[in-house]
Design a protein around this motif. Structure first.
Motif, PDB file in Angstrom:
ATOM      1  N   GLN A   4       0.816  -1.310  -0.012  1.00 49.04           N
ATOM      2  CA  GLN A   4      -0.037  -0.109   0.072  1.00 49.04           C
ATOM      3  C   GLN A   4       0.854   1.287   0.028  1.00 49.04           C
ATOM      4  OE1 GLN A   4      -2.716  -0.155   3.078  1.00 49.04           O
ATOM      5  NE2 GLN A   4      -3.936  -2.136   2.553  1.00 49.04           N
ATOM      6  N   LEU A   5       1.897   1.123   0.654  1.00 45.43           N
ATOM      7  CA  LEU A   5       2.937   2.459   0.606  1.00 45.43           C
ATOM      8  C   LEU A   5       3.999   2.324  -0.183  1.00 45.43           C
ATOM      9  CD1 LEU A   5       2.779   3.125   4.701  1.00 45.43           C
ATOM     10  CD2 LEU A   5       1.222   4.126   3.035  1.00 45.43           C
ATOM     11  N   ASN A   6       4.229   1.095  -0.710  1.00 45.28           N
ATOM     12  CA  ASN A   6       5.413   1.051  -1.602  1.00 45.28           C
ATOM     13  C   ASN A   6       6.791   1.326  -0.987  1.00 45.28           C
ATOM     14  OD1 ASN A   6       6.663   0.224  -4.107  1.00 45.28           O
ATOM     15  ND2 ASN A   6       6.920   2.146  -4.819  1.00 45.28           N
ATOM     16  N   ALA A   7       6.708   0.926   0.350  1.00 46.62           N
ATOM     17  CA  ALA A   7       8.071   1.443   1.241  1.00 46.62           C
ATOM     18  C   ALA A   7       8.518   0.160   1.888  1.00 46.62           C
ATOM     19  CB  ALA A   7       7.643   2.556   1.791  1.00 46.62           C
ATOM     20  N   GLU A   8       9.741   0.282   2.611  1.00 49.38           N
ATOM     21  CA  GLU A   8      10.124  -0.691   3.359  1.00 49.38           C
ATOM     22  C   GLU A   8      10.438  -0.245   4.801  1.00 49.38           C
ATOM     23  OE1 GLU A   8      13.507  -2.628   1.552  1.00 49.38           O
ATOM     24  OE2 GLU A   8      14.252  -0.743   0.940  1.00 49.38           O
ATOM     25  N   VAL A   9      10.338  -0.859   5.743  1.00 53.81           N
ATOM     26  CA  VAL A   9      10.693  -0.653   6.910  1.00 53.81           C
ATOM     27  C   VAL A   9      12.421  -0.752   7.120  1.00 53.81           C
ATOM     28  CG1 VAL A   9      10.496  -0.905   9.499  1.00 53.81           C
ATOM     29  CG2 VAL A   9       8.646  -1.140   8.001  1.00 53.81           C
ATOM     30  N   ILE A  10      13.053   0.145   7.370  1.00 54.34           N
ATOM     31  CA  ILE A  10      14.449   0.073   7.596  1.00 54.34           C
ATOM     32  C   ILE A  10      15.032   0.133   8.837  1.00 54.34           C
ATOM     33  CG2 ILE A  10      15.093   0.836   5.241  1.00 54.34           C
ATOM     34  CD1 ILE A  10      15.843   3.397   6.167  1.00 54.34           C
ATOM     35  N   ALA A  11      14.094   0.617   9.906  1.00 52.12           N
ATOM     36  CA  ALA A  11      14.576   0.831  11.313  1.00 52.12           C
ATOM     37  C   ALA A  11      13.176   1.376  12.058  1.00 52.12           C
ATOM     38  CB  ALA A  11      15.684   1.887  11.403  1.00 52.12           C
ATOM     39  N   THR A  12      13.335   1.309  13.437  1.00 55.35           N
ATOM     40  CA  THR A  12      12.301   1.417  14.209  1.00 55.35           C
ATOM     41  C   THR A  12      13.070   2.319  15.558  1.00 55.35           C
ATOM     42  OG1 THR A  12      11.830  -0.325  15.569  1.00 55.35           O
ATOM     43  CG2 THR A  12      10.813  -0.409  13.706  1.00 55.35           C
ATOM     44  N   ALA A  13      12.418   2.928  16.217  1.00 52.88           N
ATOM     45  CA  ALA A  13      12.777   3.724  17.375  1.00 52.88           C
ATOM     46  C   ALA A  13      11.670   4.048  18.412  1.00 52.88           C
ATOM     47  CB  ALA A  13      13.437   5.087  16.845  1.00 52.88           C
ATOM     48  N   VAL A  14      12.340   4.085  19.777  1.00 49.59           N
ATOM     49  CA  VAL A  14      11.328   4.615  20.800  1.00 49.59           C
ATOM     50  C   VAL A  14      12.218   5.724  21.246  1.00 49.59           C
ATOM     51  CG1 VAL A  14      10.772   3.884  23.046  1.00 49.59           C
ATOM     52  CG2 VAL A  14      11.162   2.217  21.407  1.00 49.59           C
ATOM     53  N   GLY A  27       7.055   6.884  23.211  1.00 44.42           N
ATOM     54  CA  GLY A  27       6.387   6.726  21.713  1.00 44.42           C
ATOM     55  C   GLY A  27       7.224   5.881  20.818  1.00 44.42           C
ATOM     56  N   GLY A  28       6.572   5.557  19.778  1.00 43.87           N
ATOM     57  CA  GLY A  28       7.186   4.729  18.874  1.00 43.87           C
ATOM     58  C   GLY A  28       7.257   5.535  17.502  1.00 43.87           C
ATOM     59  N   ALA A  29       8.276   5.013  16.679  1.00 41.69           N
ATOM     60  CA  ALA A  29       8.349   5.822  15.419  1.00 41.69           C
ATOM     61  C   ALA A  29       9.149   4.744  14.374  1.00 41.69           C
ATOM     62  CB  ALA A  29       9.324   6.997  15.361  1.00 41.69           C
ATOM     63  N   ALA A  30       8.555   4.442  13.187  1.00 40.42           N
ATOM     64  CA  ALA A  30       9.160   3.744  12.231  1.00 40.42           C
ATOM     65  C   ALA A  30       9.686   4.646  10.886  1.00 40.42           C
ATOM     66  CB  ALA A  30       8.047   2.905  11.381  1.00 40.42           C
ATOM     67  N   VAL A  31      10.786   4.039  10.511  1.00 41.36           N
ATOM     68  CA  VAL A  31      11.571   4.712   9.523  1.00 41.36           C
ATOM     69  C   VAL A  31      11.595   4.019   8.123  1.00 41.36           C
ATOM     70  CG1 VAL A  31      13.778   5.513   8.640  1.00 41.36           C
ATOM     71  CG2 VAL A  31      13.440   5.676  11.185  1.00 41.36           C
ATOM     72  N   LEU A  32      11.062   4.732   7.088  1.00 41.98           N
ATOM     73  CA  LEU A  32      10.449   4.205   5.946  1.00 41.98           C
ATOM     74  C   LEU A  32      11.217   4.586   4.945  1.00 41.98           C
ATOM     75  CD1 LEU A  32       6.614   3.945   6.070  1.00 41.98           C
ATOM     76  CD2 LEU A  32       8.259   2.365   7.177  1.00 41.98           C
ATOM     77  N   GLU A  66      13.432   7.961  -0.943  1.00 43.40           N
ATOM     78  CA  GLU A  66      13.174   8.882   0.027  1.00 43.40           C
ATOM     79  C   GLU A  66      12.936   8.199   1.626  1.00 43.40           C
ATOM     80  OE1 GLU A  66      12.752  12.194  -0.063  1.00 43.40           O
ATOM     81  OE2 GLU A  66      13.383  12.412  -2.374  1.00 43.40           O
ATOM     82  N   ILE A  67      13.504   8.958   2.358  1.00 48.88           N
ATOM     83  CA  ILE A  67      13.294   8.343   3.832  1.00 48.88           C
ATOM     84  C   ILE A  67      12.116   9.084   4.511  1.00 48.88           C
ATOM     85  CG2 ILE A  67      14.559   7.901   5.991  1.00 48.88           C
ATOM     86  CD1 ILE A  67      15.683   6.264   3.652  1.00 48.88           C
ATOM     87  N   LEU A  68      11.194   8.498   5.263  1.00 48.29           N
ATOM     88  CA  LEU A  68      10.196   8.907   6.100  1.00 48.29           C
ATOM     89  C   LEU A  68      10.219   8.621   7.231  1.00 48.29           C
ATOM     90  CD1 LEU A  68       7.196   8.956   3.472  1.00 48.29           C
ATOM     91  CD2 LEU A  68       8.727  10.709   3.864  1.00 48.29           C
ATOM     92  N   VAL A  69       9.793   9.393   8.377  1.00 54.56           N
ATOM     93  CA  VAL A  69       9.745   8.966   9.649  1.00 54.56           C
ATOM     94  C   VAL A  69       8.109   9.234  10.108  1.00 54.56           C
ATOM     95  CG1 VAL A  69      10.451   9.387  12.378  1.00 54.56           C
ATOM     96  CG2 VAL A  69      12.219   9.798  10.508  1.00 54.56           C
ATOM     97  N   VAL A  70       7.587   7.896  10.470  1.00 54.06           N
ATOM     98  CA  VAL A  70       6.350   7.857  10.846  1.00 54.06           C
ATOM     99  C   VAL A  70       6.086   7.433  12.380  1.00 54.06           C
ATOM    100  CG1 VAL A  70       4.203   6.756  10.187  1.00 54.06           C
ATOM    101  CG2 VAL A  70       5.898   7.038   8.401  1.00 54.06           C
ATOM    102  N   GLU A  71       5.306   8.401  12.940  1.00 48.95           N
ATOM    103  CA  GLU A  71       4.959   8.457  14.478  1.00 48.95           C
ATOM    104  C   GLU A  71       3.944   7.019  14.534  1.00 48.95           C
ATOM    105  OE1 GLU A  71       4.105  12.067  16.050  1.00 48.95           O
ATOM    106  OE2 GLU A  71       6.100  12.965  15.384  1.00 48.95           O
ATOM    107  N   CYS A  72       4.293   6.441  15.827  1.00 50.91           N
ATOM    108  CA  CYS A  72       3.305   5.321  16.138  1.00 50.91           C
ATOM    109  C   CYS A  72       3.469   5.351  17.571  1.00 50.91           C
ATOM    110  CB  CYS A  72       3.802   4.004  15.489  1.00 50.91           C
ATOM    111  SG  CYS A  72       5.250   3.431  15.442  1.00 50.91           S
TER     112      CYS A  72
END
Length: 279
Positions: A4-14, A27-32, A66-72
């Motif tokens: 759906q996003l045509n992206a891959e998860v390359i890292a996550t963070a707290v 809180g969490g964050a995913a790096v796409l 392109e690198i995107l940081v998504v909050e979660c």
């Protein structure tokens, strides 16, 4: 995410989502990373498959790489890390502050064959903090209950204790026409710290959003400069007195050299504001 996003998860963070000193709300964050779009074309009767790096997949400017940081939430970040087989990053300070001594309770209940027959959720062992003052909460609860952080109870408290604010109006409903006007002048606005602005927002009856995370404020300062309005200002400015809001926006427009916008802001004053200035 891949489809759906045509992206891959390359890292996550707290990360710490609290703007208040001495308070830790995780809180969490995913790096796409955006993937390219595979396309096929025929050349001399032969079908070739190519990776189109210029296809933004319907998102303007978001192309391959392109690198995107998504909050979660934290549990979502951990779940994505497990599914994508990537690490979970956290600053050393967060790791040290979030550590609490805990004891596993409610051991699994086995049947005669040595198997736990309970549903999966109920079979997960519970962890109980040994510190009776340790408290576990979430960012959503903090915002919805409009809390105000107090000083930490102990040095190893996982989440600081909070006290709920009184409801905005009788019955807890929000005021249709809010009358709170806590900021009366530009000098008063300029004197506000980040924590002051956050507390002001949470105390206003017509604020229903979420506070930005500290990371968002740091990224804004790097991109726009330390003197430009940041995401916290963008939430607060529409809710304060018109005269103060316009002065802040005019000053920012002049700082950026956009004198046309500054002129339009001066000419766009409401009748109420002109009457107030002429009084």
């Amino acid at each position: 995410i891949r489809e759906q996003l045509n992206a891959e998860v390359i890292a996550t963070a707290v990360e710490n989502t609290s703007l208040f000193g001495g308070t830790l709300i995780l809180g969490g964050a995913a790096v796409l990373r955006r993937k390219g779009k595979r396309k096929t074309m025929s050349v001399n009767g032969e079908t070739l498959e190519l990776d189109d790096e210029d296809d933004d997949y319907g998102n303007s400017g978001v192309k391959k790489g392109e690198i995107l940081v998504v909050e979660c939430d934290v549990d979502e970040a951990v779940g994505l890390a497990l599914a994508a087989d990537v690490g979970v990053w956290a600053e050393r300070d967060i790791w040290d502050r979030a550590g609490v001594s805990a004891l596993m309770s409610d051991p699994a209940v086995d049947d005669n064959e040595g198997r736990d027959r309970r549903p999966v959720i109920e079979s997960i062992p519970r962890m109980e903090a040994l510190d009776p003052q340790a408290y576990i909460g979430t960012t959503e609860v903090a915002i919805e209950e409009r809390i105000e952080p107090e000083a930490p109870k102990t040095t190893n408290t996982f989440f600081d204790m909070f006290k709920p604010r009184p409801p905005a109006s009788r019955g807890g409903a929000r005021t249709l026409f809010p009358t709170d006007n806590p900021i009366q002048s530009l000098s008063q606005y300029d004197s506000l710290t980040t924590q002051d602005k956050a507390r002001t927002l949470m105390s206003m009856s017509n604020f229903e959003g979420k506070l930005p995370r500290p990371r968002a404020l740091r990224e804004s300062a790097r991109a726009r400069g330390p003197d430009a309005p940041d995401p916290l200002d963008e939430l607060l400015l529409p809710l304060i007195d018109e005269s103060v809001r316009r002065r802040v926006l005019i000053r920012d427009a002049e700082r950026r050299g956009d004198y046309d916008e500054a002129r339009m802001l001066r000419e766009g004053r409401s009748r109420r504001q002109m009457a107030k200035e002429g009084a």
